[in-house]
Design a protein around this motif. Structure first.
Motif, PDB file in Angstrom:
ATOM      1  N   ARG A 203      -5.324  -6.284   6.997  1.00 53.60           N
ATOM      2  CA  ARG A 203      -5.341  -7.471   6.136  1.00 53.60           C
ATOM      3  C   ARG A 203      -5.342  -8.780   6.941  1.00 53.60           C
ATOM      4  O   ARG A 203      -5.513  -9.852   6.365  1.00 53.60           O
TER       5      ARG A 203
ATOM      6  N   VAL B 229       0.118  -8.354  -5.700  1.00 56.85           N
ATOM      7  CA  VAL B 229      -1.140  -8.861  -6.251  1.00 56.85           C
ATOM      8  C   VAL B 229      -0.839  -9.514  -7.594  1.00 56.85           C
ATOM      9  O   VAL B 229      -0.172  -8.903  -8.445  1.00 56.85           O
TER      10      VAL B 229
ATOM     11  N   HIS C 177      -3.648   3.449  -9.082  1.00 58.89           N
ATOM     12  CA  HIS C 177      -3.284   2.489  -8.033  1.00 58.89           C
ATOM     13  C   HIS C 177      -1.798   2.196  -8.005  1.00 58.89           C
ATOM     14  O   HIS C 177      -1.331   1.425  -7.170  1.00 58.89           O
ATOM     15  N   ASP C 178      -1.045   2.814  -8.912  1.00 57.96           N
ATOM     16  CA  ASP C 178       0.393   2.604  -8.923  1.00 57.96           C
ATOM     17  C   ASP C 178       1.060   3.669  -8.046  1.00 57.96           C
ATOM     18  O   ASP C 178       0.916   4.872  -8.302  1.00 57.96           O
TER      19      ASP C 178
ATOM     20  N   PHE D 180      -0.456   2.022  -1.156  1.00 59.28           N
ATOM     21  CA  PHE D 180      -0.378   1.399  -2.475  1.00 59.28           C
ATOM     22  C   PHE D 180       0.954   0.688  -2.700  1.00 59.28           C
ATOM     23  O   PHE D 180       1.170   0.063  -3.729  1.00 59.28           O
ATOM     24  N   ARG D 181       1.860   0.822  -1.718  1.00 54.97           N
ATOM     25  CA  ARG D 181       3.203   0.256  -1.910  1.00 54.97           C
ATOM     26  C   ARG D 181       3.272  -1.229  -1.539  1.00 54.97           C
ATOM     27  O   ARG D 181       4.261  -1.888  -1.801  1.00 54.97           O
TER      28      ARG D 181
ATOM     29  N   LEU E  28      -0.125  -1.203 -16.515  1.00 56.00           N
ATOM     30  CA  LEU E  28      -1.196  -0.564 -15.748  1.00 56.00           C
ATOM     31  C   LEU E  28      -2.576  -0.841 -16.351  1.00 56.00           C
ATOM     32  O   LEU E  28      -2.777  -0.643 -17.557  1.00 56.00           O
TER      33      LEU E  28
ATOM     34  N   SER F 258      -1.144  -3.337  -4.733  1.00 59.77           N
ATOM     35  CA  SER F 258      -2.409  -2.598  -4.798  1.00 59.77           C
ATOM     36  C   SER F 258      -3.332  -3.206  -5.834  1.00 59.77           C
ATOM     37  O   SER F 258      -2.885  -3.855  -6.778  1.00 59.77           O
TER      38      SER F 258
ATOM     39  N   ARG G 175      -3.370 -12.062  -3.398  1.00 60.53           N
ATOM     40  CA  ARG G 175      -2.054 -11.639  -2.909  1.00 60.53           C
ATOM     41  C   ARG G 175      -1.159 -12.851  -2.679  1.00 60.53           C
ATOM     42  O   ARG G 175      -1.649 -13.928  -2.352  1.00 60.53           O
TER      43      ARG G 175
ATOM     44  N   SER H 194       0.367  -5.875  -9.341  1.00 60.12           N
ATOM     45  CA  SER H 194       0.986  -4.783  -8.582  1.00 60.12           C
ATOM     46  C   SER H 194       1.991  -5.370  -7.605  1.00 60.12           C
ATOM     47  O   SER H 194       1.687  -6.317  -6.878  1.00 60.12           O
ATOM     48  N   ARG H 195       3.207  -4.817  -7.639  1.00 59.98           N
ATOM     49  CA  ARG H 195       4.275  -5.318  -6.778  1.00 59.98           C
ATOM     50  C   ARG H 195       4.286  -4.615  -5.435  1.00 59.98           C
ATOM     51  O   ARG H 195       4.112  -3.407  -5.366  1.00 59.98           O
ATOM     52  N   SER H 196       4.521  -5.387  -4.420  1.00 59.97           N
ATOM     53  CA  SER H 196       4.735  -4.811  -3.088  1.00 59.97           C
ATOM     54  C   SER H 196       6.215  -4.483  -2.937  1.00 59.97           C
ATOM     55  O   SER H 196       7.053  -5.068  -3.620  1.00 59.97           O
ATOM     56  N   ILE H 197       6.547  -3.551  -2.044  1.00 61.24           N
ATOM     57  CA  ILE H 197       7.959  -3.294  -1.768  1.00 61.24           C
ATOM     58  C   ILE H 197       8.505  -4.462  -0.951  1.00 61.24           C
ATOM     59  O   ILE H 197       7.750  -5.238  -0.354  1.00 61.24           O
TER      60      ILE H 197
ATOM     61  N   HIS I  23       3.418   6.364  -9.772  1.00 58.84           N
ATOM     62  CA  HIS I  23       2.580   7.207 -10.613  1.00 58.84           C
ATOM     63  C   HIS I  23       1.831   8.223  -9.734  1.00 58.84           C
ATOM     64  O   HIS I  23       1.819   9.432  -9.988  1.00 58.84           O
TER      65      HIS I  23
END
Lengths: 506, 506
Positions: free
Chosen positions: A193, A103, B438-439, B464-465, A24, B468, A55, A135-138, B442
């Motif tokens: 987006r 990201v 942004h997590d 944010f999923r 983080l 992010s 992204r 940051s991971r997307s689902i 969290h």
């Protein structure tokens, strides 16, 4: 299988410091590294090693190579990860396994390509050196950005065509193919987006800026009027009510009366860009329950045309400003929404309401001169004017005085008409302007009919009792402007988070 | 008496076309006449005949001469009507009988004066040729503009002094002399005509402009987020509720969550200037129920100081911009509000919360490091910093993490503190900024404690999923800024039409 795995392990390289998830970002050290933007990476940066945060727009594996498409706004660039001296299979696997829309930070060398890279805006290639997930997307997105970026098929002409062909099968296929407006709005952050939405809201920002820029140059000042009102400003519109401590309050439907009071307080030219609220039950494609009003109000010395001329100039300033400043955005929006560019003929066509009625009569439409015309007739008029004069923009002047309780100044020579006008774009209104009544007794008589509200409006009427200035104002609907300019089919496409009678989320 | 009247009649001149009331301005003919502004009439226009539309600020008769003071904004000019070849007693009587604050058109010759004209900004005199009333004011004004323009006596020090002197008599006299805040607000349109108010709201317009100008240069775009929300954005504030068709809606208290969603929608730097609503019961001098928030939100690459540095630069840009652009306004406001000019020392003083606590300890004030300090301690800190460093502006950094359900990013090295800061002006907050979490997981854990609201906040958390960006934002209170900059004593002086728990009018 076992052999293969062993082989891979044997071949593996210690590249562990070249990929991984970043912990983080939370006030870690400053490194003074410089991130580039996708749009900046082009022929001029070939050979350089760059750092990028973007992204993952697309990703595929081909043998021992991972191909990524990275996206920032509407800019896309291809990035390649090849097995090599410092890059092992684990790193390629890791990269291939990152979900779309995640990201990432990438360090890469910019390489020339000898072929056109399809579907990417940038015509150079990135050779990935390191990749780190910020940051991971689902895994399961509600829809893919690519899918949501496809051409909008205009349902209405298709529907008519379908009916003629009675080819229901094809219609269903088209509808399945499209992501519905509701799906888009329910997942608005993803929908925004898409390149067209990125461009639309950049232009929206620009329109408000052009509006302000023009008016500030003309000596206007920006004001901020209250949105919580003790009285209802427009009687013929639906209102939102709320309990305000011991009072009944209304959300502002228009800042008109406050703008006028500011003029009576000697701020002679004022403007405001602010939200307005109308509790409209019908979910039409052209109205919102919350929208942005671009309002102006100015003193008039001797003639109502002072207002009309200034706002005409303003409107053309905005229309030309969009064309000049947002060339790229226009092209991007046109790809998805397939609109025809706005045509304007000079001098600007100005029709009186009588002229407009005559034009409608010529094609067999009967319109009473006592009432303002409905949306169908408005659109018809737009069509006629477009055909006859080749313009998408025109002015309709001296409108019928339908509402006798109005604060609008009647025409001296014919009190059945008001000193009011509207601007039309593609056959729909984008702005309306009026001279207001500035004589307190005249105004009081007008508003008497309203009953109790007249009492609540006393502050407003009183403001004219201490010496008043002749004045008028004009209001533009910002979303309306945007939606008609780009022919967006639905005004919701011009609002980041639209509000209608069935939508309050997100 | 009869003789006198006869005399006057005999002496009368046919000057009927030189004065009178103008009929309602209502799309009469355009004459292309040019009106001048009071501010433009000076030495350079001596000898010229000018046309002017202004208010009658003051009027007196002396023998056969009428003296008028005409006003436009804060500019005033003396005008004289003397009996002469073309001007008779009737015209002088007519002129002397026009109520103060009426709007008149005057044609006059500009004359030099050999003496200083007291109480007028323009040091030339107008010799009236014609005078026409555009709009008459009623006779009895709730208060005179001159009266409302006098120096504001700071009640508080006086009150203390009075108590010491036990001279109650004098206190009552001071209070009688002053027009109360309520009287002013009840007749806001008149109160806004005073020079200080004219200047205050011109600066207010300018602050919003400086804010936008800086951010647009830094690549920000302006957004418009909804004010009608399906969820409540700030839990520790009072909210306005309303029925929204079949839903329960809240008025926005902050656009923070929507700004964040816009960032997650790939608009990497956004700002907004828009109203915010808080149902505050206490009618303090420093808070309003409706105010203008100047908000910004931006992605952060690796460190929270990217946000802090940019907003510090922004804040100084605004502070310096006011000084540079509004020199005249500052002087005019100072005449009524008697404020001390802002002092800033460089480099800007940055205190951590620990530093601030220590400074307070030095003067014997005990402040727990776990809680943010109250307004009294804030002001104390402001005083100490002013004395020690000679600055009215400073930054307080790394604030205590009081609210565990917060969306603010905790400090990595000490999770009892947040990555958040505040800007102070004259010992009160004008802005606060934070890095946000942004997590999504969290964030979800943080917001779980809120209960039902967490469900309503799902759109927010979901945004944010899908990958992010680390980010943060800052919000300035526009009225707060203005009120502290000019030391206006009451924040209502920084709002055109203030809203508090007992005021919804005008």
């Amino acid at each position: 299988m076992i052999n293969q795995q062993l082989n891979e392990k044997q071949q593996d390289i210690n590249d562990g410091d070249r990929y991984g998830d970043v912990s983080l970002i939370q006030q870690s050290q400053k490194t003074n590294r410089q991130w580039m933007k996708v749009s900046q990476i082009n022929e001029s940066t070939i050979g350089k090693t760059i750092l990028l945060r973007a992204r993952i727009h697309n990703s595929r594996m081909k043998g021992k190579i991972a191909f990524l498409v990275l996206r920032e706004n509407w800019y896309t660039i291809q990035a390649v990860l090849t097995k090599g001296e410092q890059i092992g299979s684990q790193m390629i696997k890791y990269t291939g396994g990152i979900n779309l829309e995640s990201v990432v930070d990438i360090e890469a060398v910019v390489l020339q390509t000898n072929f056109k890279i399809k579907d990417c805006t940038q015509q150079v290639e990135l050779h990935i050196q390191t990749i780190r997930v910020i940051s991971r997307s689902i895994t399961k997105l509600p829809f893919q950005i690519e899918e949501a970026s496809r051409k909008i098929i205009d349902y209405y002409p298709n529907l008519q065509q379908q009916k003629q062909n009675e080819d229901q099968q094809q219609l269903i296929q088209i509808q399945d193919y499209q992501i519905s407006q509701n799906q888009r709005l329910n997942n608005r952050v993803l929908d925004l987006r898409t390149p067209a939405k990125q461009a639309i809201f950049r232009v929206k920002s620009g329109i408000a800026l052009l509006f302000r820029q023009f008016l500030i140059e003309k000596g206007f000042i920006e004001i901020h009027t209250p949105k919580l009102l003790g009285f209802n400003t427009k009687n013929n519109y639906c209102k939102f009510k709320l309990q305000y401590f011991n009072y009944q309050a209304f959300l502002s439907q228009s800042s008109c009366k406050y703008k006028q009071m500011c003029l009576m307080a000697d701020f002679e030219r004022v403007f405001e860009v602010s939200p307005a609220f109308r509790a409209l039950h019908g979910n039409t494609h052209r109205e919102l329950c919350e929208f942005i009003c671009m309002d102006l109000e100015m003193v008039i010395k001797e003639n109502y045309t002072e207002l009309l001329d200034l706002t005409e100039e303003l409107c053309l300033f905005i229309l030309k400003g969009i064309e000049k400043k947002f060339d790229q955005e226009i092209q991007i929006i046109a790809k998805q929404f397939q609109f025809q560019p706005i045509k304007i003929c000079y001098p600007i066509i100005k029709l009186t309401y009588f002229d407009a009625i005559k034009l409608l009569q010529e094609v067999g439409i009967v319109q009473s001169p006592q009432y303002y015309f409905c949306i169908t007739n408005q659109k018809q008029l737009g069509k006629i004017v477009k055909e006859k004069y080749g313009t998408d923009f025109f002015i309709l002047n001296r409108l019928p005085r339908e509402n006798q309780n109005s604060c609008i100044m009647p025409c001296k020579v014919d009190p059945n008409f008001n000193l009011s006008y509207k601007f039309f774009l593609r056959g729909e209104e984008i702005a309306s302007g009026h001279q207001r009544i500035h004589d307190p007794e005249h105004l009081n008589n007008q508003l008497k009919g309203i009953g109790q509200d007249a009492q609540l409006l006393k502050d407003y009427i009183n403001s004219f009792r201490y010496g008043s200035y002749p004045h008028g104002g004009c209001a533009f609907g910002l979303e309306r402007f945007l939606y008609l300019y780009f022919d967006l089919k639905n005004i919701r496409n011009a609002s980041l988070f639209p509000r209608d009678s069935s939508r309050l989320f997100p």
